[in-house]
Design an enzyme around this catalytic site. Structure first.
Site, PDB file in Angstrom:
ATOM      1  N   LEU A 141       0.856  -1.182   0.000  1.00 55.31           N
ATOM      2  CA  LEU A 141       0.000   0.000   0.000  1.00 55.31           C
ATOM      3  C   LEU A 141       0.893   1.233   0.000  1.00 55.31           C
ATOM      4  O   LEU A 141       1.975   1.215   0.598  1.00 55.31           O
ATOM      5  CB  LEU A 141      -0.910   0.028   1.234  1.00 55.31           C
ATOM      6  CG  LEU A 141      -1.963  -1.079   1.362  1.00 55.31           C
ATOM      7  CD1 LEU A 141      -2.694  -0.956   2.705  1.00 55.31           C
ATOM      8  CD2 LEU A 141      -2.958  -1.036   0.217  1.00 55.31           C
ATOM      9  N   ASP A 142       0.428   2.307  -0.634  1.00 49.67           N
ATOM     10  CA  ASP A 142       1.178   3.559  -0.608  1.00 49.67           C
ATOM     11  C   ASP A 142       1.389   4.013   0.831  1.00 49.67           C
ATOM     12  O   ASP A 142       0.587   3.699   1.732  1.00 49.67           O
ATOM     13  CB  ASP A 142       0.416   4.655  -1.360  1.00 49.67           C
ATOM     14  CG  ASP A 142       0.326   4.393  -2.851  1.00 49.67           C
ATOM     15  OD1 ASP A 142       1.104   3.564  -3.359  1.00 49.67           O
ATOM     16  OD2 ASP A 142      -0.536   5.020  -3.500  1.00 49.67           O
ATOM     17  N   GLN A 143       2.440   4.786   1.053  1.00 49.38           N
ATOM     18  CA  GLN A 143       2.772   5.227   2.406  1.00 49.38           C
ATOM     19  C   GLN A 143       1.613   5.953   3.080  1.00 49.38           C
ATOM     20  O   GLN A 143       1.337   5.743   4.258  1.00 49.38           O
ATOM     21  CB  GLN A 143       4.007   6.131   2.379  1.00 49.38           C
ATOM     22  CG  GLN A 143       4.461   6.589   3.754  1.00 49.38           C
ATOM     23  CD  GLN A 143       5.839   7.210   3.743  1.00 49.38           C
ATOM     24  OE1 GLN A 143       6.647   6.914   2.871  1.00 49.38           O
ATOM     25  NE2 GLN A 143       6.142   8.071   4.693  1.00 49.38           N
ATOM     26  N   THR A 148      -1.560   5.600   2.533  1.00 48.94           N
ATOM     27  CA  THR A 148      -2.791   4.807   2.552  1.00 48.94           C
ATOM     28  C   THR A 148      -2.795   3.868   3.747  1.00 48.94           C
ATOM     29  O   THR A 148      -1.791   3.235   4.056  1.00 48.94           O
ATOM     30  CB  THR A 148      -2.914   3.988   1.252  1.00 48.94           C
ATOM     31  OG1 THR A 148      -2.856   4.870   0.136  1.00 48.94           O
ATOM     32  CG2 THR A 148      -4.218   3.214   1.210  1.00 48.94           C
TER      33      THR A 148
END
Length: 289
Positions: free
Chosen positions: A129-131, A133
């Site tokens: 997951l993106d940082q 998110t």
């Protein structure tokens, strides 16, 4: 983020220097600071992390150094567990924490934190997951539980919640996504000078009132990515003129956080075949009293 990067090739006259000396000479960092950067994993020699301050490097070898002054102390908190059995560990990833190591550190990320809390247990990261998110993140406790292939082959269902700054009608966005050439910081898009654009599909619909009851009021969208491109939901929403709130990279309204959450994951257990619906409640978005 106070990030600094250096890249240099070792010259013949520098070949006898210890690595901490070499980093100090070539970056202007103090020897002490250089050793701290080495300990965090912020130095790569020939594209491999090196932590040994006394090591020497041969002439002509590339060295990369990354320093992030915003890192602070190593994280130490209990990560909420969504589901766990003999094969799987599913957690609710906190927002603002990278899933795995960055250029500057491989000790401040979620995988490293779980490794410190579960010594001796090798965890396999099934996806990322993106940082910014938060939400459902799956790790396997052995190879039998590795869901990596399922993510690649899209045999599971991913459901996200996003808050945007204007209404979005129910729509299927079917627009290729590629990296924008020369964009710094790196960004992705559906149009413009794109590098290797790939097919990308996302189902979007307004969230039902009962789905977002208790959350901060706003325009909430339920997103189901059918492909797995980098920043896919963020890019597709931005392409509709409705970027995620807090997403400064893609023109979102200013906020201290990215309003994007990996809400649900529906899949068949890789070992037992049992149907699972894994839900991470978006607690950080609850309306404040």
């Amino acid at each position: 983020m106070a990030m600094q990067n250096w890249k240099f090739i070792v010259e013949p006259a520098q070949a006898g220097l210890r690595l901490d000396q070499l980093v100090s000479v070539c970056t202007g960092l103090s020897r002490r600071h250089a050793r701290e950067v080495l300990k965090l994993g912020g130095v790569q020699v020939a594209q491999k992390r090196v932590r040994v301050a006394s090591r020497t490097v041969a002439p002509g070898v590339e060295v990369r150094v990354a320093v992030d002054d915003s890192l602070g102390a190593l994280p130490d908190f209990e990560v909420p567990v969504v589901y766990e059995d003999e094969w799987l560990l599913v957690v609710n990833k906190p927002a603002g924490m990278p899933t795995q190591g960055t250029q500057a550190s491989d000790r401040h990320d979620l995988l490293a934190l779980l490794g410190r809390q579960r010594p001796g247990q090798k965890l396999i990261l099934c996806h990322r997951l993106d940082q910014g998110t938060s939400g459902v993140l799956v790790l396997a406790k052995d190879k039998a539980g590795d869901l990596g292939r399922h993510f690649q082959e899209r045999t599971l269902r991913k459901v996200y919640l996003a808050r945007v700054d204007r209404p979005v009608e129910a729509v299927e966005v079917d627009r290729p996504i590629g990296r924008l050439r020369l964009a710094k910081p790196a960004r992705f898009g559906c149009e413009g000078d794109l590098l290797e654009p790939k097919p990308s599909q996302t189902l979007l619909r307004p969230a039902a009132p009962q789905e977002v009851a208790g959350l901060t009021p706003g325009y909430w969208v339920v997103a189901e990515p059918r492909t797995g491109r980098t920043h896919q939901i963020r890019v597709h929403l931005a392409s509709l003129g409705a970027p995620v709130v807090g997403d400064g990279l893609y023109g979102g309204a200013s906020s201290e956080q990215l309003w994007l959450h990996a809400w649900k994951l529906v899949l068949n257990h890789p070992v037992t075949g049992q149907s699972l619906e894994l839900v991470a409640e978006p607690a950080r978005f609850l309306e404040k009293a």
